[in-house]
Enzyme design. Structure first.
Site, PDB file in Angstrom:
ATOM      1  N   GLY A  69       0.908  -1.409  -0.075  1.00 22.79           N
ATOM      2  CA  GLY A  69       0.067  -0.153   0.067  1.00 22.79           C
ATOM      3  C   GLY A  69       0.842   1.167   0.173  1.00 22.79           C
ATOM      4  O   GLY A  69       0.624   2.341  -0.629  1.00 22.79           O
ATOM      5  N   THR A  70       2.051   1.302   0.855  1.00 23.61           N
ATOM      6  CA  THR A  70       2.935   2.307   0.897  1.00 23.61           C
ATOM      7  C   THR A  70       3.486   2.630  -0.707  1.00 23.61           C
ATOM      8  O   THR A  70       3.263   3.908  -0.919  1.00 23.61           O
ATOM      9  CB  THR A  70       4.137   2.068   1.556  1.00 23.61           C
ATOM     10  OG1 THR A  70       3.718   1.741   2.970  1.00 23.61           O
ATOM     11  CG2 THR A  70       5.317   3.074   1.642  1.00 23.61           C
ATOM     12  N   ASN A 138      -6.558   4.498  10.142  1.00 21.65           N
ATOM     13  CA  ASN A 138      -5.996   3.037  10.716  1.00 21.65           C
ATOM     14  C   ASN A 138      -5.704   3.241  12.182  1.00 21.65           C
ATOM     15  O   ASN A 138      -5.808   2.094  12.933  1.00 21.65           O
ATOM     16  CB  ASN A 138      -4.424   3.035  10.126  1.00 21.65           C
ATOM     17  CG  ASN A 138      -3.778   4.166  10.040  1.00 21.65           C
ATOM     18  OD1 ASN A 138      -4.125   5.229   9.594  1.00 21.65           O
ATOM     19  ND2 ASN A 138      -2.556   3.898  10.539  1.00 21.65           N
ATOM     20  N   SER A 186      -4.262  -2.721  -0.192  1.00 18.03           N
ATOM     21  CA  SER A 186      -3.196  -3.563   0.274  1.00 18.03           C
ATOM     22  C   SER A 186      -3.812  -4.939   0.976  1.00 18.03           C
ATOM     23  O   SER A 186      -4.960  -4.710   1.493  1.00 18.03           O
ATOM     24  CB  SER A 186      -2.470  -2.722   1.541  1.00 18.03           C
ATOM     25  OG  SER A 186      -1.351  -3.587   1.706  1.00 18.03           O
ATOM     26  N   HIS A 188      -2.376  -7.395   2.846  1.00 15.15           N
ATOM     27  CA  HIS A 188      -2.312  -7.920   4.283  1.00 15.15           C
ATOM     28  C   HIS A 188      -2.953  -7.267   5.559  1.00 15.15           C
ATOM     29  O   HIS A 188      -3.253  -7.743   6.718  1.00 15.15           O
ATOM     30  CB  HIS A 188      -0.825  -7.740   4.590  1.00 15.15           C
ATOM     31  CG  HIS A 188      -0.348  -6.361   5.094  1.00 15.15           C
ATOM     32  ND1 HIS A 188      -0.035  -6.263   6.413  1.00 15.15           N
ATOM     33  CD2 HIS A 188      -0.209  -5.280   4.461  1.00 15.15           C
ATOM     34  CE1 HIS A 188       0.472  -4.730   6.652  1.00 15.15           C
ATOM     35  NE2 HIS A 188       0.448  -4.307   5.413  1.00 15.15           N
ATOM     36  N   THR A 224       9.244  -7.949 -12.293  1.00 16.73           N
ATOM     37  CA  THR A 224       8.490  -9.043 -12.458  1.00 16.73           C
ATOM     38  C   THR A 224       7.313  -9.316 -11.277  1.00 16.73           C
ATOM     39  O   THR A 224       7.687  -9.157  -9.894  1.00 16.73           O
ATOM     40  CB  THR A 224       9.403 -10.490 -12.231  1.00 16.73           C
ATOM     41  OG1 THR A 224      10.205 -10.458 -13.293  1.00 16.73           O
ATOM     42  CG2 THR A 224       8.655 -11.477 -12.492  1.00 16.73           C
ATOM     43  N   CYS A 308       5.667   2.844  15.252  1.00 13.32           N
ATOM     44  CA  CYS A 308       6.546   3.173  13.869  1.00 13.32           C
ATOM     45  C   CYS A 308       7.488   1.874  13.622  1.00 13.32           C
ATOM     46  O   CYS A 308       7.434   0.960  14.449  1.00 13.32           O
ATOM     47  CB  CYS A 308       7.379   4.372  13.931  1.00 13.32           C
ATOM     48  SG  CYS A 308       8.857   4.526  15.219  1.00 13.32           S
TER      49      CYS A 308
HETATM   50  N1  PLP Z   1      -2.466   3.400   4.090  1.00 14.43           N
HETATM   51  C1  PLP Z   1      -3.181   3.061   5.757  1.00 14.43           C
HETATM   52  C2  PLP Z   1      -4.059   3.793   6.054  1.00 14.43           C
HETATM   53  C3  PLP Z   1      -2.347   2.021   6.396  1.00 14.43           C
HETATM   54  O1  PLP Z   1      -2.850   1.615   7.674  1.00 14.43           O
HETATM   55  C4  PLP Z   1      -1.166   1.276   5.853  1.00 14.43           C
HETATM   56  C5  PLP Z   1      -0.694   0.349   6.980  1.00 14.43           C
HETATM   57  O2  PLP Z   1      -0.429   0.443   8.097  1.00 14.43           O
HETATM   58  C6  PLP Z   1      -0.753   1.368   4.815  1.00 14.43           C
HETATM   59  C7  PLP Z   1      -1.184   2.590   3.906  1.00 14.43           C
HETATM   60  C8  PLP Z   1       0.700   0.999   4.419  1.00 14.43           C
HETATM   61  O3  PLP Z   1       0.211  -0.335   3.604  1.00 14.43           O
HETATM   62  P1  PLP Z   1       1.389  -1.410   3.635  1.00 14.43           P
HETATM   63  O4  PLP Z   1       1.508  -1.872   4.974  1.00 14.43           O
HETATM   64  O5  PLP Z   1       0.949  -2.356   2.398  1.00 14.43           O
HETATM   65  O6  PLP Z   1       2.617  -0.679   3.094  1.00 14.43           O
END
Ligand code: PLP
Length: 361
Positions: A69-70, A138, A186, A188, A224, A308
């Site tokens: 997601g990052t 989150n 994302s 996970h 890939t 963190c």
């Molecule tokens: N965005 C939000 C709101 C999240 O809670 C998180 C993960 O904690 C992320 C983005 C980042 O996702 P990833 O862990 O897949 O990089």
């Protein structure tokens, strides 16, 4: 005894996801290869892509698989060049650090985006603008009025990106109804594997790739593809009925938990709509660290909501943006429930919370 109440950090891998992924790493699957294995891999990747797009009502959009997601947030915010960014104060750090020049949209005391301020910011802006607001926070679980935000932003000619990492698999994510321009997800956080995410975007949007190389993922993300993780991502998406049922079950557990702590705890964002199963709870006078250690000793895994990568507890930028005093912000734990959470576990959490509360000085 081990009780896991940290689903917003990462959810345990679902059995059906593990099953779907298990056989694959043994096969030489590179979707760019022209031979039969490559063609089979391509077919599986495209099926997963289609399943995800259908799941978020994103037919007609483009989906780019990323490593997290990052990474999807980085691609959205750094890739869209020539735009001024307005991001809410409570965004995940992967958004805030991808747009350090952004104008910050304030939130109210419940952690909801201030629509009056956003309108004023948009009305005064002449440059092409991208608004970035998450679907659900989150830390607090507070759901943002994303449909209203897109309506307002589009009225002023701005685009909207939404980080729905904490929404996917928990609440309805409907790109078409929300009229989003870009969406981050994302795997996970909803029972899929770690290290796979996606950015979903309108087909007419041009982004500069943040990873360049072999031109995979329609030129948006070289490297890939992680075929096993992509298949696992699609397998993690629950059926609609199952999701609805789970939403109701977790809402009841959340209600039970918060009712038991009424009058003693401070629950942040409690009058705003929230994702079921997420409660950010302050025990005034007792630091997050002390609480986390005590819960851990009793076999309960939680986080403060703002841990963190160093594992240290820092004061939450989300709570500070909501106007919470730093001392109170430093006395929170986050309960985040999921598919494996039982009523018995919530009762145990309540029992230990009460014991700590009684013992505080
Ligand atoms: N965005 C939000 C709101 C999240 O809670 C998180 C993960 O904690 C992320 C983005 C980042 O996702 P990833 O862990 O897949 O990089």
């Amino acid at each position: 005894m081990s009780i896991y109440l940290d689903y917003n950090a990462t959810a345990p891998l679902k059995a059906e996801v593990r099953e779907a992924m298990m056989a694959l790493p043994l096969l030489p699957y590179n979707p760019s290869s022209l031979h039969r294995f490559g063609r089979e891999a391509r077919k599986r990747v495209e099926e997963a892509r289609a399943r995800l797009l259908t799941y978020v009502e994103g037919e007609g959009y483009r989906l780019v698989f990323t490593g997290s997601g990052t990474e999807a947030n980085n691609l959205a915010l750094k890739g869209l060049q020539g735009y001024k960014v307005m991001a809410s104060a409570i965004e995940h750090v992967s958004v805030l650090k991808s747009c350090e020049q952004a104008e910050i949209i304030p939130v109210d005391s419940q952690g909801v985006v201030d629509m009056v301020m956003l309108e004023s910011m948009l009305a005064h802006e002449t440059a092409p603008t991208l608004v970035s607001v998450m679907l659900a926070n989150n830390e607090t679980g507070v759901i943002q009025p994303v449909a209203e935000i897109t309506a307002l932003a589009h009225h002023y000619g701005a685009l909207v990106h939404c980080d729905a990492v904490q929404g996917l698999g928990k609440i309805m994510v409907d790109m078409a109804a929300l009229r989003l321009d870009m969406l981050t997800v994302s795997a996970h956080k909803c029972g899929g594997p770690q290290g796979i995410g996606a950015l979903i975007l309108r087909r007419n949007l041009h982004l500069a790739a943040t990873l360049t190389g072999g031109g995979q993922e329609q030129g948006f993300r070289a490297g890939t593809e992680n075929v096993a993780a992509i298949i696992g991502f699609a397998a993690a998406l629950p059926a609609r009925e199952q999701q609805k049922h789970e939403q109701e079950r977790l809402a009841k557990l959340q209600w039970k938990l918060e009712k038991a702590l009424e009058g003693k705890a401070v629950i942040f964002g409690h009058t705003a709509p929230r994702i079921p199963g997420t409660s950010l709870i302050a025990m005034p006078g007792v630091s997050s660290e002390t609480q986390l250690i005590a819960f851990d000793l009793h076999g309960i895994a939680l986080s403060s909501g703002s841990a963190c990568s160093s594992g240290r507890v820092t004061v939450s930028h989300v709570l500070l943006a909501m106007g919470v005093a730093p001392e109170l912000a430093g006395s929170v734990v986050r309960v985040s429930m999921g598919a494996g959470t039982t009523e018995d576990e919530i009762e145990k959490f309540i029992g230990i919370w009460m014991m700590l509360y009684e013992k505080r000085t």
